[in-house]
Motif scaffolding. Structure first.
Motif, PDB file in Angstrom:
ATOM      1  N   VAL A   1       0.845  -1.196   0.000  1.00 43.17           N
ATOM      2  CA  VAL A   1       0.000   0.000   0.000  1.00 43.17           C
ATOM      3  C   VAL A   1       0.886   1.253   0.000  1.00 43.17           C
ATOM      4  O   VAL A   1       0.577   2.246  -0.643  1.00 43.17           O
ATOM      5  CB  VAL A   1      -0.925   0.004   1.240  1.00 43.17           C
ATOM      6  CG1 VAL A   1      -1.664   1.331   1.384  1.00 43.17           C
ATOM      7  CG2 VAL A   1      -1.922  -1.152   1.139  1.00 43.17           C
ATOM      8  N   TYR A   2       2.013   1.136   0.690  1.00 44.96           N
ATOM      9  CA  TYR A   2       2.900   2.291   0.858  1.00 44.96           C
ATOM     10  C   TYR A   2       4.110   2.232  -0.059  1.00 44.96           C
ATOM     11  O   TYR A   2       4.642   1.161  -0.353  1.00 44.96           O
ATOM     12  CB  TYR A   2       3.438   2.331   2.298  1.00 44.96           C
ATOM     13  CG  TYR A   2       2.417   2.627   3.365  1.00 44.96           C
ATOM     14  CD1 TYR A   2       1.921   3.903   3.543  1.00 44.96           C
ATOM     15  CD2 TYR A   2       1.985   1.613   4.222  1.00 44.96           C
ATOM     16  CE1 TYR A   2       1.005   4.183   4.543  1.00 44.96           C
ATOM     17  CE2 TYR A   2       1.070   1.883   5.229  1.00 44.96           C
ATOM     18  CZ  TYR A   2       0.580   3.163   5.388  1.00 44.96           C
ATOM     19  OH  TYR A   2      -0.328   3.429   6.379  1.00 44.96           O
ATOM     20  N   SER A   3       4.549   3.428  -0.431  1.00 46.45           N
ATOM     21  CA  SER A   3       5.872   3.609  -1.008  1.00 46.45           C
ATOM     22  C   SER A   3       6.551   4.688  -0.164  1.00 46.45           C
ATOM     23  O   SER A   3       5.958   5.218   0.762  1.00 46.45           O
ATOM     24  CB  SER A   3       5.754   4.032  -2.471  1.00 46.45           C
ATOM     25  OG  SER A   3       7.041   4.167  -3.034  1.00 46.45           O
ATOM     26  N   VAL A   4       7.789   4.995  -0.492  1.00 47.31           N
ATOM     27  CA  VAL A   4       8.497   6.041   0.237  1.00 47.31           C
ATOM     28  C   VAL A   4       8.646   7.249  -0.673  1.00 47.31           C
ATOM     29  O   VAL A   4       9.141   7.144  -1.797  1.00 47.31           O
ATOM     30  CB  VAL A   4       9.881   5.561   0.712  1.00 47.31           C
ATOM     31  CG1 VAL A   4      10.585   6.669   1.488  1.00 47.31           C
ATOM     32  CG2 VAL A   4       9.748   4.314   1.578  1.00 47.31           C
ATOM     33  N   GLY A   5       8.188   8.390  -0.199  1.00 45.70           N
ATOM     34  CA  GLY A   5       8.230   9.612  -0.991  1.00 45.70           C
ATOM     35  C   GLY A   5       9.611  10.250  -0.995  1.00 45.70           C
ATOM     36  O   GLY A   5      10.512   9.832  -0.268  1.00 45.70           O
ATOM     37  N   VAL A   6       9.771  11.267  -1.800  1.00 45.16           N
ATOM     38  CA  VAL A   6      11.064  11.952  -1.904  1.00 45.16           C
ATOM     39  C   VAL A   6      11.476  12.610  -0.588  1.00 45.16           C
ATOM     40  O   VAL A   6      12.656  12.832  -0.343  1.00 45.16           O
ATOM     41  CB  VAL A   6      11.049  13.025  -3.023  1.00 45.16           C
ATOM     42  CG1 VAL A   6      11.013  12.363  -4.387  1.00 45.16           C
ATOM     43  CG2 VAL A   6       9.891  13.980  -2.845  1.00 45.16           C
ATOM     44  N   ASN A   7      10.502  12.887   0.262  1.00 44.88           N
ATOM     45  CA  ASN A   7      10.804  13.475   1.567  1.00 44.88           C
ATOM     46  C   ASN A   7      11.148  12.415   2.603  1.00 44.88           C
ATOM     47  O   ASN A   7      11.346  12.729   3.769  1.00 44.88           O
ATOM     48  CB  ASN A   7       9.626  14.329   2.056  1.00 44.88           C
ATOM     49  CG  ASN A   7       8.345  13.525   2.210  1.00 44.88           C
ATOM     50  OD1 ASN A   7       8.329  12.315   1.981  1.00 44.88           O
ATOM     51  ND2 ASN A   7       7.265  14.182   2.612  1.00 44.88           N
ATOM     52  N   GLY A   8      11.203  11.144   2.171  1.00 48.83           N
ATOM     53  CA  GLY A   8      11.536  10.065   3.089  1.00 48.83           C
ATOM     54  C   GLY A   8      10.365   9.583   3.914  1.00 48.83           C
ATOM     55  O   GLY A   8      10.511   8.678   4.731  1.00 48.83           O
ATOM     56  N   LYS A   9       9.222  10.162   3.692  1.00 48.82           N
ATOM     57  CA  LYS A   9       8.030   9.750   4.439  1.00 48.82           C
ATOM     58  C   LYS A   9       7.162   8.829   3.572  1.00 48.82           C
ATOM     59  O   LYS A   9       7.247   8.869   2.343  1.00 48.82           O
ATOM     60  CB  LYS A   9       7.238  10.977   4.885  1.00 48.82           C
ATOM     61  CG  LYS A   9       7.993  11.786   5.951  1.00 48.82           C
ATOM     62  CD  LYS A   9       7.133  12.872   6.550  1.00 48.82           C
ATOM     63  CE  LYS A   9       7.893  13.554   7.705  1.00 48.82           C
ATOM     64  NZ  LYS A   9       7.072  14.595   8.359  1.00 48.82           N
ATOM     65  N   PRO A  10       6.352   8.005   4.224  1.00 49.91           N
ATOM     66  CA  PRO A  10       5.536   7.053   3.464  1.00 49.91           C
ATOM     67  C   PRO A  10       4.448   7.761   2.652  1.00 49.91           C
ATOM     68  O   PRO A  10       3.937   8.797   3.057  1.00 49.91           O
ATOM     69  CB  PRO A  10       4.914   6.177   4.551  1.00 49.91           C
ATOM     70  CG  PRO A  10       4.896   7.049   5.764  1.00 49.91           C
ATOM     71  CD  PRO A  10       6.108   7.908   5.672  1.00 49.91           C
ATOM     72  N   MET A  11       4.156   7.170   1.512  1.00 44.64           N
ATOM     73  CA  MET A  11       3.066   7.651   0.669  1.00 44.64           C
ATOM     74  C   MET A  11       2.133   6.490   0.397  1.00 44.64           C
ATOM     75  O   MET A  11       2.589   5.366   0.163  1.00 44.64           O
ATOM     76  CB  MET A  11       3.603   8.100  -0.699  1.00 44.64           C
ATOM     77  CG  MET A  11       4.313   9.428  -0.712  1.00 44.64           C
ATOM     78  SD  MET A  11       5.097   9.709  -2.322  1.00 44.64           S
ATOM     79  CE  MET A  11       3.880   9.062  -3.448  1.00 44.64           C
ATOM     80  N   VAL A  12       0.837   6.761   0.400  1.00 43.09           N
ATOM     81  CA  VAL A  12      -0.141   5.724   0.059  1.00 43.09           C
ATOM     82  C   VAL A  12      -0.251   5.691  -1.465  1.00 43.09           C
ATOM     83  O   VAL A  12      -0.810   6.593  -2.079  1.00 43.09           O
ATOM     84  CB  VAL A  12      -1.507   6.026   0.698  1.00 43.09           C
ATOM     85  CG1 VAL A  12      -2.546   5.006   0.260  1.00 43.09           C
ATOM     86  CG2 VAL A  12      -1.379   6.039   2.220  1.00 43.09           C
TER      87      VAL A  12
END
Ligand code: SF4
Ligand code: SF4
Length: 67
Positions: free
Chosen positions: A28-39
Motif C-alpha cells: 500500500v505504501y511507497s516512500v516519498g522523496v521526503n523520506g516519508k511514506p506515501m499511500v
C-alpha cells in the motif's frame, strides 16, 4: 481489495520512521522523496485492517472510510 478503506497519513505528526511501510505486506505504501511514506496503492489495503495504525508510534494514521 478495499476501495473504501485506506490509510491517510497526518504529515504534521508523521516522523518518517517508516514502521508502517515496513509492516504492511500489501504494498500500500511507497516512500516519498521526503523520506516519508506515501499511500500509492490504496486498493491493496485490506478493509477494516488497522495494523499500521496500531504500530505507528506517532499516532499519525487514520483511515478513509472510518466513522
Ligand atoms: S509509522 Fe507513523 S510515524 Fe512512522 S512513517 Fe508511518 S505514519 Fe509516519
Ligand atoms: S491498514 Fe493494513 S493493509 Fe492497509 S496499509 Fe495498513 S497494514 Fe496495510
Amino acid at each position: 481489495m478495499a476501495k473504501n478503506w485506506y490509510p491517510i497519513i497526518d504529515y504534521e505528526k508523521c516522523t518518517g520512521c517508516l514502521t508502517c511501510y515496513n509492516f504492511c505486506p500489501h504494498e500500500v505504501y511507497s516512500v516519498g522523496v521526503n523520506g516519508k511514506p506515501m499511500v500509492v496503492n490504496p486498493d491493496n489495503c485490506v478493509e477494516l485492517c488497522r495494523g499500521c495504525q496500531r504500530i505507528c508510534p506517532a499516532g499519525a494514521i487514520r483511515y478513509y472510510g472510518e466513522q
